[in-house]
Motif scaffolding. Structure first.
Motif, mmCIF file in Angstrom:
data_model
loop_
_atom_site.group_PDB
_atom_site.id
_atom_site.type_symbol
_atom_site.label_atom_id
_atom_site.label_comp_id
_atom_site.label_asym_id
_atom_site.label_seq_id
_atom_site.Cartn_x
_atom_site.Cartn_y
_atom_site.Cartn_z
ATOM 1 N N CYS A 62 34.262 32.807 32.198
ATOM 2 C CA CYS A 62 34.185 34.225 32.548
ATOM 3 C C CYS A 62 35.509 34.658 33.171
ATOM 4 C CB CYS A 62 33.034 34.469 33.516
ATOM 5 S SG CYS A 62 31.427 33.842 32.967
ATOM 6 N N PRO A 63 36.441 35.157 32.376
ATOM 7 C CA PRO A 63 37.747 35.528 32.935
ATOM 8 C C PRO A 63 37.690 36.797 33.781
ATOM 9 C CG PRO A 63 37.634 36.053 30.594
ATOM 10 C CD PRO A 63 36.373 35.321 30.919
ATOM 11 N N ASP A 64 38.588 36.861 34.750
ATOM 12 C CA ASP A 64 38.930 38.117 35.425
ATOM 13 C C ASP A 64 40.104 38.699 34.642
ATOM 14 O OD1 ASP A 64 37.062 37.607 37.429
ATOM 15 O OD2 ASP A 64 38.549 36.894 38.873
ATOM 16 N N VAL A 65 39.880 39.760 33.892
ATOM 17 C CA VAL A 65 40.953 40.360 33.108
ATOM 18 C C VAL A 65 42.090 40.789 34.052
ATOM 19 C CG1 VAL A 65 41.535 42.258 31.518
ATOM 20 C CG2 VAL A 65 39.327 41.088 31.318
ATOM 21 N N ALA A 66 43.313 40.749 33.574
ATOM 22 C CA ALA A 66 44.493 41.080 34.389
ATOM 23 C C ALA A 66 44.258 42.342 35.214
ATOM 24 C CB ALA A 66 45.713 41.275 33.491
ATOM 25 N N GLY A 67 44.620 42.265 36.494
ATOM 26 C CA GLY A 67 44.445 43.398 37.384
ATOM 27 C C GLY A 67 43.104 43.444 38.082
ATOM 28 N N ARG A 68 42.231 42.461 37.790
ATOM 29 C CA ARG A 68 40.893 42.455 38.381
ATOM 30 C C ARG A 68 40.616 41.113 39.062
ATOM 31 N NH1 ARG A 68 42.286 45.327 33.566
ATOM 32 N NH2 ARG A 68 40.853 47.072 33.253
ATOM 33 N N MET A 78 51.192 50.297 32.177
ATOM 34 C CA MET A 78 50.911 50.548 30.762
ATOM 35 C C MET A 78 50.550 49.268 30.023
ATOM 36 S SD MET A 78 50.936 53.701 30.887
ATOM 37 C CE MET A 78 50.527 54.012 29.165
ATOM 38 N N GLY A 79 50.615 48.127 30.726
ATOM 39 C CA GLY A 79 50.143 46.881 30.148
ATOM 40 C C GLY A 79 48.639 46.714 30.212
ATOM 41 N N TYR A 80 47.971 47.627 30.910
ATOM 42 C CA TYR A 80 46.509 47.563 31.017
ATOM 43 C C TYR A 80 45.855 48.213 29.800
ATOM 44 C CZ TYR A 80 47.057 46.096 35.927
ATOM 45 O OH TYR A 80 47.377 45.411 37.083
ATOM 46 N N VAL A 81 45.996 47.556 28.654
ATOM 47 C CA VAL A 81 45.465 48.074 27.399
ATOM 48 C C VAL A 81 44.832 46.925 26.603
ATOM 49 C CG1 VAL A 81 46.997 50.082 27.218
ATOM 50 C CG2 VAL A 81 47.751 47.845 26.362
ATOM 51 N N TRP A 195 37.160 48.051 53.445
ATOM 52 C CA TRP A 195 36.581 47.497 52.227
ATOM 53 C C TRP A 195 37.066 48.278 51.015
ATOM 54 C CZ3 TRP A 195 33.775 43.055 51.838
ATOM 55 C CH2 TRP A 195 33.387 42.465 53.045
ATOM 56 N N VAL A 196 37.476 47.536 49.980
ATOM 57 C CA VAL A 196 38.003 48.143 48.751
ATOM 58 C C VAL A 196 37.429 47.396 47.550
ATOM 59 C CG1 VAL A 196 40.170 48.910 49.820
ATOM 60 C CG2 VAL A 196 40.040 46.631 48.781
ATOM 61 N N THR A 197 37.532 48.021 46.381
ATOM 62 C CA THR A 197 37.126 47.346 45.152
ATOM 63 C C THR A 197 38.194 46.339 44.749
ATOM 64 O OG1 THR A 197 38.031 49.253 43.976
ATOM 65 C CG2 THR A 197 35.649 49.165 44.238
ATOM 66 N N ARG A 198 37.770 45.318 43.994
ATOM 67 C CA ARG A 198 38.639 44.191 43.693
ATOM 68 C C ARG A 198 39.370 44.429 42.366
ATOM 69 N NH1 ARG A 198 38.305 39.007 46.177
ATOM 70 N NH2 ARG A 198 36.322 39.591 47.136
ATOM 71 N N TYR A 199 40.127 45.533 42.280
ATOM 72 C CA TYR A 199 40.947 45.759 41.089
ATOM 73 C C TYR A 199 42.152 46.613 41.443
ATOM 74 C CZ TYR A 199 38.829 50.465 40.503
ATOM 75 O OH TYR A 199 38.421 51.762 40.675
ATOM 76 N N ASP A 200 43.171 46.514 40.606
ATOM 77 C CA ASP A 200 44.400 47.284 40.764
ATOM 78 C C ASP A 200 44.123 48.744 40.403
ATOM 79 O OD1 ASP A 200 46.924 48.394 40.688
ATOM 80 O OD2 ASP A 200 47.715 47.025 39.160
ATOM 81 N N PRO A 201 44.304 49.696 41.323
ATOM 82 C CA PRO A 201 44.061 51.103 40.980
ATOM 83 C C PRO A 201 44.880 51.578 39.780
ATOM 84 C CG PRO A 201 44.325 50.841 43.350
ATOM 85 C CD PRO A 201 44.693 49.520 42.740
ATOM 86 N N SER A 202 45.979 50.901 39.479
ATOM 87 C CA SER A 202 46.832 51.311 38.370
ATOM 88 C C SER A 202 46.203 51.087 37.001
ATOM 89 C CB SER A 202 48.182 50.586 38.428
ATOM 90 O OG SER A 202 48.907 50.987 39.570
ATOM 91 N N ILE A 203 45.055 50.379 36.929
ATOM 92 C CA ILE A 203 44.375 50.292 35.628
ATOM 93 C C ILE A 203 43.990 51.673 35.127
ATOM 94 C CG2 ILE A 203 43.501 47.960 36.095
ATOM 95 C CD1 ILE A 203 40.710 49.215 36.480
#
Length: 288
Positions: A62-68, A78-81, A195-203
């Motif tokens: 179960c991967p964590d996709v890049a940025g997550r 722009m690499g989040y595609v 507390w924050v969500t575990r992902y890069d807002p730049s997605i």
């Protein structure tokens, strides 16, 4: 209760390398591999219940996709595609030495699975798409765009969890314990103790750049990809989903891999594959 092993693999991006995390369950020597990939803002621990149910039969990854999750954030938003995510998954499969795989993809994870499955000599044998298809309703994209990447923080875990339950109402009914498990994997404290969500807002950058015209062009490409898929395919969806309509599901059952389709009542976007009836449908498809 069995817990997963956390591993990492290096992947290429436009400015260098990034580490992609993946959670692994079951016998690491098992040649039968199941890859489970999450949705846009989520992470690989969403699949804990499914992985526990399947890890006696599969090596579940179960991967964590890049940025997550535990994966690196990308230097260029722009690499989040999806095409870049497909490339990362090819790198992951090489690390796993997997000759063939079965795939479960929720929302964005399903788009990645469709992209990989449509390639010549694809390793995907069975494909489960969770509330996603070649046609995505633009209204649903607008709804998601209203919250993804917004710089929101919360003062306590309970406050953050309450907000997540509102955002994720489409997941359908869950027990307090199930919500707690989903939220504890998805939330973390930042350096300020908020507390924050575990992902890069730049997605959100490439996601929010999508126009109706771009969405229409992308849909045409996705239907072409759909028609190239030869893997045995199951589409599960929420009966109240605003992302995949009953009409889209019917078209997916008529063309390309001619998906078997199942809709779960009382659920929108997207089923979490935690409820027993959801696990039973997916497990029966994968193991038969």
């Amino acid at each position: 209760m069995e817990e997963p092993r956390l591993n990492h693999v290096q992947c290429l991006n436009t400015r260098g390398l990034h580490r992609m995390a993946y959670w692994e369950w079951g016998d690491p020597t098992n040649s039968r591999v199941l890859v489970c990939v999450h949705g846009l803002t989520r992470q690989g621990r969403d699949f804990d219940t499914l992985a526990r149910a399947m890890c006696q039969h599969y090596r579940v990854v179960c991967p964590d996709v890049a940025g997550r999750g535990e994966s690196d954030w990308l230097p260029d938003p722009m690499g989040y595609v999806v095409p870049a995510y497909v490339a990362d998954m090819v790198t992951l499969l090489a690390r796993l030495n997997a000759q063939t795989v079965d795939w479960v993809g929720t929302s964005m994870g399903g788009l990645i699975g469709m992209g990989l499955s449509s390639l010549p000599n694809s390793p995907v044998r069975r494909l489960v798409l969770n509330d996603v298809g070649p046609r995505i309703e633009f209204g649903a994209l607008e709804r998601i765009g209203r919250y993804v990447g917004e710089p929101v923080t919360w003062g306590s875990f309970d406050e953050a969890a309450d907000a997540m339950r509102l955002i994720c109402a489409g997941f359908g009914p869950h027990t307090p314990e199930q919500w707690d498990a989903l939220n504890r994997a998805h939330l973390k404290q930042n350096a300020q103790g908020r507390w924050v969500t575990r992902y890069d807002p730049s997605i959100a950058v490439p996601f929010k750049a999508v126009t109706p015209e771009m969405a229409a062009a992308g849909e045409a490409q996705m239907w072409q990809a759909w028609d190239r898929i030869t893997a045995q395919t199951l589409l599960v969806r929420g009966a109240q989903s605003d992302l995949v309509t009953a009409q889209t599901a019917a078209e997916m059952s008529r063309r390309g891999p001619k998906a078997t389709t199942v809709a779960f009542d009382g659920v929108g976007h997207a089923p979490t594959l935690i409820a027993p009836e959801q696990l039973e449908v997916v497990g029966r498809f994968l193991l038969n």
